[in-house]
Design a protein around this motif. Structure first.
Motif, PDB file in Angstrom:
ATOM      1  N   ARG A  81     -46.238  27.579-102.651  1.00 44.64           N
ATOM      2  CA  ARG A  81     -46.222  27.746-101.632  1.00 44.64           C
ATOM      3  C   ARG A  81     -45.594  29.302-101.442  1.00 44.64           C
ATOM      4  N   THR A  82     -44.909  29.502-102.342  1.00 46.20           N
ATOM      5  CA  THR A  82     -44.435  30.319-101.293  1.00 46.20           C
ATOM      6  C   THR A  82     -45.134  31.912-102.155  1.00 46.20           C
ATOM      7  N   LEU A  83     -46.041  32.213-103.180  1.00 46.83           N
ATOM      8  CA  LEU A  83     -47.113  32.611-103.690  1.00 46.83           C
ATOM      9  C   LEU A  83     -47.913  32.294-103.129  1.00 46.83           C
ATOM     10  N   VAL A  84     -48.642  31.630-102.740  1.00 44.76           N
ATOM     11  CA  VAL A  84     -49.957  31.805-101.509  1.00 44.76           C
ATOM     12  C   VAL A  84     -49.191  32.347 -99.931  1.00 44.76           C
ATOM     13  N   ASP A  85     -48.452  32.147 -99.797  1.00 45.77           N
ATOM     14  CA  ASP A  85     -47.651  33.340 -98.464  1.00 45.77           C
ATOM     15  C   ASP A  85     -47.668  34.186 -98.483  1.00 45.77           C
ATOM     16  N   LEU A  86     -47.199  34.836-100.163  1.00 51.37           N
ATOM     17  CA  LEU A  86     -46.624  35.754-100.251  1.00 51.37           C
ATOM     18  C   LEU A  86     -47.993  37.371-100.103  1.00 51.37           C
ATOM     19  N   ALA A  87     -49.229  36.256-100.893  1.00 50.23           N
ATOM     20  CA  ALA A  87     -49.946  37.003-100.821  1.00 50.23           C
ATOM     21  C   ALA A  87     -50.938  37.266 -99.241  1.00 50.23           C
ATOM     22  N   GLY A  88     -50.769  37.262 -98.503  1.00 52.72           N
ATOM     23  CA  GLY A  88     -50.765  37.369 -97.383  1.00 52.72           C
ATOM     24  C   GLY A  88     -50.049  38.542 -96.439  1.00 52.72           C
ATOM     25  N   VAL A  89     -48.700  38.316 -97.084  1.00 54.02           N
ATOM     26  CA  VAL A  89     -48.789  40.195 -96.790  1.00 54.02           C
ATOM     27  C   VAL A  89     -47.747  41.274 -97.933  1.00 54.02           C
ATOM     28  N   LEU A 130     -57.281  36.635-102.178  1.00 53.54           N
ATOM     29  CA  LEU A 130     -57.118  37.160-103.448  1.00 53.54           C
ATOM     30  C   LEU A 130     -56.724  35.972-104.254  1.00 53.54           C
ATOM     31  N   MET A 131     -56.033  34.697-103.656  1.00 57.08           N
ATOM     32  CA  MET A 131     -55.075  33.840-104.557  1.00 57.08           C
ATOM     33  C   MET A 131     -57.051  33.183-105.401  1.00 57.08           C
ATOM     34  N   ARG A 132     -57.219  33.402-104.867  1.00 55.53           N
ATOM     35  CA  ARG A 132     -58.437  32.317-105.307  1.00 55.53           C
ATOM     36  C   ARG A 132     -59.495  33.328-106.834  1.00 55.53           C
ATOM     37  N   GLY A 133     -59.096  34.381-106.767  1.00 55.60           N
ATOM     38  CA  GLY A 133     -59.867  35.078-107.653  1.00 55.60           C
ATOM     39  C   GLY A 133     -58.469  35.340-108.771  1.00 55.60           C
TER      40      GLY A 133
END
Length: 260
Positions: A81-89, A130-133
């Protein structure tokens, strides 16, 4: 004097139930490479909460229990969850290094990241594409995460130049194991080792590298060493290696990789 840990705990409590340390704060608590205490950041599922200047508060409608853990007494988002959240910022390059660092350290899996990404995917949510890529590139049993920032930078140089992608972390030596190399082109009988030593190196380290290189050459491999300075300051020199007098890409009899 108040500590970062105390400030983070106080903000989590002040915002109220349904709140967890997240983003850069969670990354620091979880020990994700490249993150250290400093930023005070939480996420809450509460529609209304007492605003405070003590740190940054993110709002999320989805913050289920399986996305959370407790670290040092503070409710915290889990690694995926932390990595997905970070992908947004954060910038894409930093997210890629963080993802590969966590995969290499064994603290997250591609499946776990995909599960959380799919759960959070919503129209307009920043970071999902970004995460999906990144996950698409890392799918499949053959993927090996880059174990350092130097390796990640090297791979970006290779990809941007449109060069063939090397095999990573290959065990070499056949019956007599010689070692694991950073990158390899087995069809061309070429190995590429990254030297992360930014300045001078101990004499014993250099001698050890030379001995291993000699054994690899004797086994039929061509060994190329790429330095920290080349990767960080002279990427054109890295690309120029690919224009050298290599054997053909489809060489039918590459030296054997290690069997165990």
């Amino acid at each position: 004097m108040r500590t970062w840990h105390q400030d983070l705990s106080a903000l989590t409590l002040a915002v109220g139930r349904g709140t967890a340390a997240s983003h850069r704060s969670a990354a620091a608590l979880l020990g994700i490479r490249g993150f250290a205490p400093g930023v005070v950041e939480v996420t809450t599922s509460r529609p209304r909460y007492r605003r405070t200047p003590a740190g940054r508060v993110h709002r999320s409608r989805l913050l289920p229990g399986d996305h959370l853990t407790v670290v040092q007494g503070i409710v915290t988002t889990r690694v995926a969850r932390t990595l997905v959240d970070l992908a947004g910022v954060l910038p894409a390059g930093r997210i890629e290094r963080a993802v590969d660092g966590c995969l290499s350290d064994g603290i997250v899996t591609v499946d776990a990241l995909r599960h959380v990404t799919d759960q959070l995917a919503a129209r307009g949510r920043t970071g999902i594409a970004l995460m999906r890529g990144l996950l698409a590139e890392r799918s499949g049993s053959g993927y090996v995460a880059a174990t350092s920032e130097l390796e990640a930078r090297f791979l970006r140089i290779v990809r941007r130049a449109g060069l063939p992608e090397p095999v990573r972390q290959l065990n070499v030596g056949g019956r007599a194991w010689i070692g694991r190399v950073d990158f390899a082109y087995p069809g061309a009988c070429v190995l590429i080792e990254l030297d992360g030593r930014r300045y001078h190196s101990a004499k014993l380290d250099l001698e050890s590298d030379r001995l291993r290189d000699n054994r690899l050459v004797a086994a039929g491999w061509r060994v190329m060493r790429v330095t920290w300075d080349q990767v960080h300051r002279h990427p054109d020199e890295v690309v120029s290696l690919y224009a050298g007098p290599w054997p053909t890409w489809s060489s039918p009899t590459p030296p054997p990789a290690a069997t165990s």
